[in-house]
Design an enzyme around this catalytic site. Structure first.
Site, PDB file in Angstrom:
ATOM      1  N   ASP A  87       0.847  -1.195   0.000  1.00  0.00           N
ATOM      2  CA  ASP A  87       0.000   0.000   0.000  1.00  0.00           C
ATOM      3  C   ASP A  87       0.881   1.243   0.000  1.00  0.00           C
ATOM      4  OD1 ASP A  87      -2.440  -1.524   0.253  1.00  0.00           O
ATOM      5  OD2 ASP A  87      -1.866  -1.855   2.338  1.00  0.00           O
ATOM      6  N   ASP A  89       0.867   5.432   0.714  1.00  0.00           N
ATOM      7  CA  ASP A  89       0.218   6.621   1.255  1.00  0.00           C
ATOM      8  C   ASP A  89       1.049   7.841   0.882  1.00  0.00           C
ATOM      9  OD1 ASP A  89      -1.676   4.989   2.410  1.00  0.00           O
ATOM     10  OD2 ASP A  89      -0.641   4.890   4.332  1.00  0.00           O
ATOM     11  N   ASP A 168       2.385   8.136  14.412  1.00  0.00           N
ATOM     12  CA  ASP A 168       2.383   7.349  15.636  1.00  0.00           C
ATOM     13  C   ASP A 168       3.762   6.817  16.012  1.00  0.00           C
ATOM     14  OD1 ASP A 168       2.408   5.654  13.458  1.00  0.00           O
ATOM     15  OD2 ASP A 168       0.516   4.669  13.943  1.00  0.00           O
TER      16      ASP A 168
END
Length: 468
Positions: A87, A89, A168
């Protein structure tokens, strides 16, 4: 190329940047004390060959329109670990509305965090705007926290440095620039990748209170990457686990899929149990494990089988895992209802409904998984019934294979004696003659059609009396 990156990490440049690493970013400290570092293309292994064509299109269009464009997060982390990213981002200084104007094949989603999904066929590129730190001057429609510190809305835009601190974990605060193919490391994440350490950015307790799902993400990443949680990241989890009860069930269901359907479910389950997080997701399952040793063995066996199937590229379904997770609570409730005088089958159905109702308070279960899960449970009562045509009818049920797999796990875990699973294995593998023999051994006749219908008595006609 990857070896060159390791050499870069291990030399003095990591803590004493040389001339070729000089950049405007390095001349200033971040307000939080973190020193951004630029890793040039010659010193890292991330190549455009690792990046999908769709992600490159998004990056180049943003860059061509005058915006900053970076790949960020897991795709860079995985590439540095030598894994092919799945994926991608993108982070940018363009607002969601500006991104939307650039891409007709996009849509805005989310209220808590507004992001843009740009779709290229089946592939979706997630584009986020650099986030800033919420201030008192921002209205609730832009940024809002609960009394416990949970972020309810967070749409404050900022700089890339501020955005990095809002990430995070340090290993997810790595930005790949499409402008010069360098990596911007704002939180020493490259070093943590080398030492295989998962570390939260900022004060862990505050970050967990902002979003308790970060505790689940910590476990998921540690299991997936085979990383160790840093002591300060690990310490608050034991006490803050109940904060997950504040999270909407739909969001937690999405996290459950990520936790257990990625090929590392067994290790993830053990870590969740260790930190007291599993009980926040499946409370009745945890209670059942405390009462019956076989309940935990059943869950671990189901996860082990699922991990193997994923590793071998075979299909898996959440319905089966959910059926295994919640089976022990169903058995417990069914036994209670039977002791109260309810027949076995209605007791099973009532127990299933009660267990699902309680589980829905913690994680949602979409119907596309909930209905097959109930079928798997109800077939456990049909599998012992093998007389006449029943064995053939059960075998033709769409959920038979999943129910059969659960039966084998139940025997393996010690819930029920072995034997029935072997019978069904032989029945599936045998030819027609062998199948008839197996059924006859159970005392049934495979040729029978069930109880014979009594012949209907023909009514005698009364003799016709001719009219006088």
């Amino acid at each position: 190329m990857f070896k060159g990156f390791i050499r870069f990490l291990s030399n003095d440049l990591l803590h004493h940047p040389g001339e070729h690493l000089k950049s405007p970013l390095e001349s200033k400290k971040h307000p939080e004390g973190l020193t951004p570092r630029i890793i040039p293309r010659s010193e890292h292994p991330v190549s455009r060959q690792h990046i999908s064509d769709a992600a490159l299109k998004v990056l180049y269009r943003l860059d061509g329109a005058g915006f900053d464009a970076f790949l960020v997060g897991g795709c860079i982390r995985d590439a540095l670990l030598g894994q092919m990213p799945k994926d991608f981002d993108v982070a940018t200084n363009a607002t969601p509305e500006q991104v939307r104007e650039l891409f007709r094949n996009s849509r805005l989603i989310g209220r808590r965090f507004r992001i843009v999904h740009v779709r290229f066929g089946r592939e979706v590129i997630e584009v986020t705007t650099f986030r800033g730190k919420p201030q008192d001057a921002h209205g609730d429609h832009i940024a809002h926290q609960s009394d416990d510190g949970l972020l309810l809305r967070d749409n404050v835009w900022g700089s890339i440095e501020e955005d990095a601190l809002r990430r995070d974990f340090t290993v997810n605060a790595l930005y790949y620039s499409i402008a010069d193919f360098s990596i911007h490391d704002f939180a020493d994440g490259a070093h943590d990748i080398e030492t295989r350490t998962l570390r939260l950015i900022g004060d862990p307790e505050t970050r967990y209170r902002e979003d308790p799902v970060r505790m689940l993400r910590a476990v998921r990443f540690a299991s997936k990457l085979d990383f160790t949680l840093s002591p300060e990241t690990e310490a608050p989890i034991y006490d803050l686990a109940p904060l997950l009860l504040q999270i909407p069930p739909a969001r937690l269901f999405d996290e459950v899929l990520k936790l257990f359907m990625a090929g590392h479910g067994l290790m993830t389950f053990r870590m969740l149990s260790h930190y007291g997080l599993f009980g926040m997701l499946f409370p009745e399952s945890e209670e059942a494990m405390a009462d019956a040793a076989w309940a935990e063995l059943l869950i671990e066996s189901a996860l082990m089988n699922t991990d193997k199937r994923i590793a071998n590229g075979r299909p898996v379904t959440p319905a089966f895992l959910l059926a295994a997770f919640l089976w022990a609570p169903v058995v417990h409730r069914q036994a209670q209802l039977e002791r109260e005088g309810m027949p076995a089958i209605p007791a099973l159905q009532a127990a299933a409904q009660q267990v699902i109702s309680r589980q829905l308070q913690h994680t949602s279960i979409p119907k596309r998984f909930g209905m097959p899960m109930r079928d798997i449970w109800e077939l456990q009562a049909r599998l012992p019934q093998r007389h006449g045509k029943r064995a053939f009818q059960t075998r033709e049920h769409p959920r038979f294979r999943a129910a059969y797999d659960l039966l084998l796990l139940r025997e393996q875990a010690g819930e029920i004696p072995r034997g029935l699973g072997d019978w069904w294995t032989a029945f599936q593998e045998g030819d027609e003659h062998e199948q008839r023999r197996l059924i006859q051994k159970t005392g049934g006749d495979p040729a029978s059609q069930g109880p014979k219908k009594k012949p209907r008595k023909r009514r005698r006609r009364k003799p016709r009396q001719d009219a006088e």
